[in-house]
Enzyme design. Structure first.
Site, mmCIF file in Angstrom:
data_model
loop_
_atom_site.group_PDB
_atom_site.id
_atom_site.type_symbol
_atom_site.label_atom_id
_atom_site.label_comp_id
_atom_site.label_asym_id
_atom_site.label_seq_id
_atom_site.Cartn_x
_atom_site.Cartn_y
_atom_site.Cartn_z
ATOM 1 C CG HIS A 57 -1.965 1.028 1.236
ATOM 2 N ND1 HIS A 57 -3.175 0.851 1.876
ATOM 3 C CD2 HIS A 57 -2.019 2.276 0.717
ATOM 4 C CE1 HIS A 57 -3.910 1.941 1.736
ATOM 5 N NE2 HIS A 57 -3.220 2.825 1.041
ATOM 6 C CG LEU A 60 4.963 4.852 -6.012
ATOM 7 C CD1 LEU A 60 5.587 3.910 -7.036
ATOM 8 C CD2 LEU A 60 5.988 5.263 -4.968
ATOM 9 C CG HIS A 231 -5.983 2.246 5.641
ATOM 10 N ND1 HIS A 231 -7.358 2.124 5.660
ATOM 11 C CD2 HIS A 231 -5.685 2.964 4.534
ATOM 12 C CE1 HIS A 231 -7.864 2.732 4.607
ATOM 13 N NE2 HIS A 231 -6.872 3.256 3.910
ATOM 14 C CG ASP A 304 -2.167 4.923 3.555
ATOM 15 O OD1 ASP A 304 -2.093 5.234 2.352
ATOM 16 O OD2 ASP A 304 -3.116 5.269 4.287
#
Length: 450
Positions: A57, A60, A231, A304
């Site tokens: 996770h 970019l 998450h 994340d």
């Protein structure tokens, strides 16, 4: 840089000391007294050897939001943190909802050379939650997408979620859900509780996450498909996932480093570096997440990593963007919260940060045990030093870390990806050298046909 590399006297996750030789595109030998003429030798005495880390996770930002991060800068940050593979999320511009976009992102990763870049495809067109994206085309593309997510947004429509789960079942894909009921979180700014009331910030109730997870595990059971929960942040979510696994439902889950370490108390100063989605929760939730990671209810740690330009975070709380960078700090935080507390050993760290993420994402050649014949993906980590986290430890384009000044353990000393070094003596190798080594690696017959 593309020659043999010998790590001498490293400590494996099992606790055994060994020399590790990487040569010819594989881990060639693991044992004592290993030698190799002409090899780059790394003195690994006192260093832990772990499989290269895999992040399921990551954001970019390229294409479209290059002011925050690019594939090159993001994978440099990944390498600096010990990662050899990352799964970038689809919320780019254009959205990664077609074969063309995911192939572009994967190609940029191959050219940069710092880590394998395995794109995540969007579940719905434009992340709009109205109709399914080109799931089959992305799966059959050169990018070989197996994970699909509208992360940043929840697939809130239950029928659409059911159809997505049914569709990806045909090719062994998985839907990674951002569990957030949109109606229950309208205007939400932080965890709902006494503190949110005192600070005058709209509350983000735990049930907004837990209710979506409960719905989705039942949908996954109904259609016999795979679900991954992004998450996880609450104790109640842990209990739902634990129940689902006990029932035999094919569900996996991730926790972020920041949800293992930080609590809602950090919001008291209205410092937007601590504004994240889902929000930082209570200390009771942090404890439950740590225990769930230790006992396997939560399968993996995923960063994340969410870079933003300075102006998106240096503003009043309500106007600030959600998210924090995390690739360079993740291993130290897992060390601090899970290893130093006795909840995980280093074999457990390899499982939750490398082996299980690679397995969930269907990524061959990553997360393998350190043994002869395995893929040449390796991390050397010094667990001894402690220092305050500082800006100079960041290698990406953005600086929105919540950890500045926090004392954290450990240091990534070296990283080997694809048989060549991306990090040596704690420093990134020059981009030109890494790109050249990557071109050489990709031009081997095994790479072209494997």
């Amino acid at each position: 840089m593309s020659g043999a590399i010998l790590a001498r006297g490293a400590t494996l996750p099992s606790g055994e000391r060994a020399d590790v030789l990487i040569d010819g595109g594989i881990i060639a030998r693991v044992g004592s007294g290993v030698d190799a003429a002409g090899a780059t030798v790394i003195d690994a005495d006192g260093l832990l050897a772990l499989p290269g880390l895999v992040d399921l996770h990551t954001h970019l930002r390229e294409p479209g939001y290059e002011q925050s991060e690019t594939v090159l800068t993001g994978t440099r940050a990944a390498a600096r943190g010990g990662y050899t593979a990352v799964f970038p999320m689809a919320n780019t511009f254009p959205v990664a909802d077609t074969a063309g976009v995911v192939e572009q992102v994967a190609s940029l990763g191959r050219a940069a050379g710092y880590a394998t870049v395995q794109p995540i495809g969007a579940v719905t067109v434009g992340l709009a939650g109205e109709r399914l994206a080109e799931l089959g085309a992305m799966a059959s593309s050169r990018a070989g997408v197996r994970v699909f997510s509208d992360d940043g947004l929840c697939v809130a429509d239950p029928l659409l979620m059911r159809r997505a789960l049914e569709y990806v079942k045909a090719f062994g894909g998985v839907i990674a859900q951002h569990a957030q009921d949109p109606r229950l979180t309208e205007g939400a700014q932080m965890n709902e509780g006494a503190l949110s009331g005192r600070l005058g910030l709209a509350g983000w109730p735990a049930v907004a996450e837990e209710s979506i997870i409960a719905r989705d595990v039942l949908l996954a059971e109904h259609v016999g498909s795979r679900l991954h929960v992004c998450h996880v942040s609450t104790a109640g979510s842990v209990e739902v996932i634990r129940w689902a696994k006990a029932r035999g439902i094919d569900v996996t889950a991730e926790v972020t480093p920041h949800h293992l370490l930080l609590t809602e108390d950090r919001v008291e100063g209205y410092d937007a570096r601590f504004k994240v989605n889902p929000p930082l929760r209570r200390s009771e939730d942090v404890h439950a997440l740590r225990e769930a990671l230790a006992d396997g209810t939560i399968d993996i740690v995923a960063t994340d990593h969410a870079p933003h330009p300075a102006e998106a975070k240096e503003s009043e709380w309500a106007a600030a963007a959600n998210g924090m960078v995390g690739l360079e700090s993740a291993l130290s935080i897992v060390h601090e919260t899970m290893v130093a507390t006795g909840l995980l050993d280093w074999a457990g760290v390899a499982r939750v940060m490398s082996q299980a993420p690679a397995r969930i994402g269907g990524l061959a050649g990553q997360g393998e045990a350190i043994e002869a014949g395995a893929a040449p993906e390796l991390l050397l980590y010094d667990p001894e030093p402690r220092s305050g986290f500082s800006i100079d430890r960041l290698s990406g384009r953005s600086r929105n870390t919540p950890y500045l000044g926090i004392d954290l353990p450990g240091r990534v000393v070296a990283v080997v990806h694809g048989g060549y070094a991306t990090v040596l003596d704690g420093a990134l190798r020059p981009a030109e050298e890494v790109a050249e080594a990557a071109r050489h690696a990709w031009n081997t017959p095994e790479a072209r046909h494997g």
